[in-house]
Scaffold this active site. Structure first.
Site, PDB file in Angstrom:
ATOM      1  N   ARG A 185       5.980 -30.361 -23.789  1.00 37.23           N
ATOM      2  CA  ARG A 185       6.092 -30.796 -22.476  1.00 37.23           C
ATOM      3  C   ARG A 185       7.028 -29.643 -21.722  1.00 37.23           C
ATOM      4  O   ARG A 185       7.893 -29.448 -22.164  1.00 37.23           O
ATOM      5  CB  ARG A 185       6.576 -32.326 -22.229  1.00 37.23           C
ATOM      6  CG  ARG A 185       6.810 -32.851 -20.886  1.00 37.23           C
ATOM      7  CD  ARG A 185       7.467 -34.226 -21.154  1.00 37.23           C
ATOM      8  NE  ARG A 185       6.008 -35.204 -21.390  1.00 37.23           N
ATOM      9  CZ  ARG A 185       6.130 -36.065 -22.460  1.00 37.23           C
ATOM     10  NH1 ARG A 185       7.676 -36.479 -22.924  1.00 37.23           N
ATOM     11  NH2 ARG A 185       5.381 -36.853 -22.845  1.00 37.23           N
ATOM     12  N   ASP A 201      11.200 -31.448 -30.046  1.00 39.06           N
ATOM     13  CA  ASP A 201      11.085 -33.021 -29.824  1.00 39.06           C
ATOM     14  C   ASP A 201      10.601 -33.564 -30.987  1.00 39.06           C
ATOM     15  O   ASP A 201       9.754 -33.089 -31.677  1.00 39.06           O
ATOM     16  CB  ASP A 201      10.142 -33.601 -28.607  1.00 39.06           C
ATOM     17  CG  ASP A 201      10.297 -34.937 -28.270  1.00 39.06           C
ATOM     18  OD1 ASP A 201       9.605 -35.554 -29.222  1.00 39.06           O
ATOM     19  OD2 ASP A 201      10.359 -35.359 -27.468  1.00 39.06           O
TER      20      ASP A 201
END
Length: 178
Positions: free
Chosen positions: A22, A102
Site C-alpha cells: 500500500r 506490513d
C-alpha cells in the site's frame, strides 16, 4: 538528513516478500526525533497493490516509533478518535520516503479504548506462504502484546490529548505550506 517538519513524505508498506502492499501518497511531516516520526494527512490518496485507489475520509495522525514493530494511524472522526495499528517491521526513512514491512496483524482501537485484533488468519497464511523466520513471528507476537499494553496504559499515541496536540501542530505546519 531527515526532511523538515512541514515537508511532505510518502509512506509505502510492503509484504515480507518485498511486494508492494500500500502507498499513502502524501503525509505532512509534523515531528521527527531520535525516538519517533509523526505525520498528518487528510483525504490523502491511497494506492493498493492491485492499483486500486481511494482517499482517506478524515484527518489522521500517524506515529512511527523508531525500532518499533508497529505504527499507529489515529483517525479523527466526529464521534471520537479511532486507531488503526499496523504490526510491521521498524520503518526506514530515505529522503522523503518512509517504508516498512506490513506483517498482516492489525489492531483497531475504538474511542472508548476497546479493541479488535484483525487479520489473524492472514498472518497465519502469509507466515506459511512467505516462510516468516521464527524471529519475525516472535517479534510480531511481541509487538501485538506491546500495542495492547500501550492501549491499556494509555501510553504513546493512546494517551489523552496526544492526537489533539499533534493535529493542532499538523494544521499549523500544513497551513504554512499552502
Amino acid at each position: 538528513m531527515s526532511p523538515a517538519p512541514g515537508s511532505n513524505i510518502r509512506i509505502e508498506s510492503y509484504k515480507h516478500d518485498h511486494s508492494l502492499h500500500r502507498i499513502w501518497d502524501k503525509s505532512t511531516l509534523i515531528h521527527t526525533s531520535d525516538a519517533v516520526v509523526i505525520g498528518g494527512n487528510d483525504r490523502v490518496k491511497v494506492t493498493e497493490a492491485d492499483g486500486r485507489e481511494w482517499r482517506t475520509r478524515e484527518p489522521a495522525i500517524c506515529t512511527f516509533g523508531r525500532g518499533q514493530w508497529f505504527n499507529t494511524i489515529a483517525m479523527i472522526r466526529d464521534d471520537g478518535i479511532y486507531y488503526y495499528c499496523n504490526i510491521g517491521s521498524p520503518f526506514s526513512m530515505k529522503g522523503q520516503l518512509l517504508s516498512y514491512i506490513d506483517y498482516d496483524l492489525d489492531v483497531k482501537v475504538f474511542p472508548d479504548m476497546t479493541y479488535s485484533i484483525l487479520d489473524e488468519e492472514e498472518f497465519l497464511l502469509h507466515s506459511k506462504q512467505m516462510n516468516y523466520p521464527p524471529f519475525v513471528v516472535e517479534r510480531v507476537q511481541t509487538a501485538l502484546r506491546e500495542v495492547l499494553d500501550w492501549v491499556s496504559a494509555r501510553r504513546g499515541p493512546f494517551q489523552n490529548g496526544f492526537v489533539q496536540r499533534w493535529y493542532e501542530r499538523y494544521l499549523l505546519v500544513r497551513d504554512d505550506e499552502e
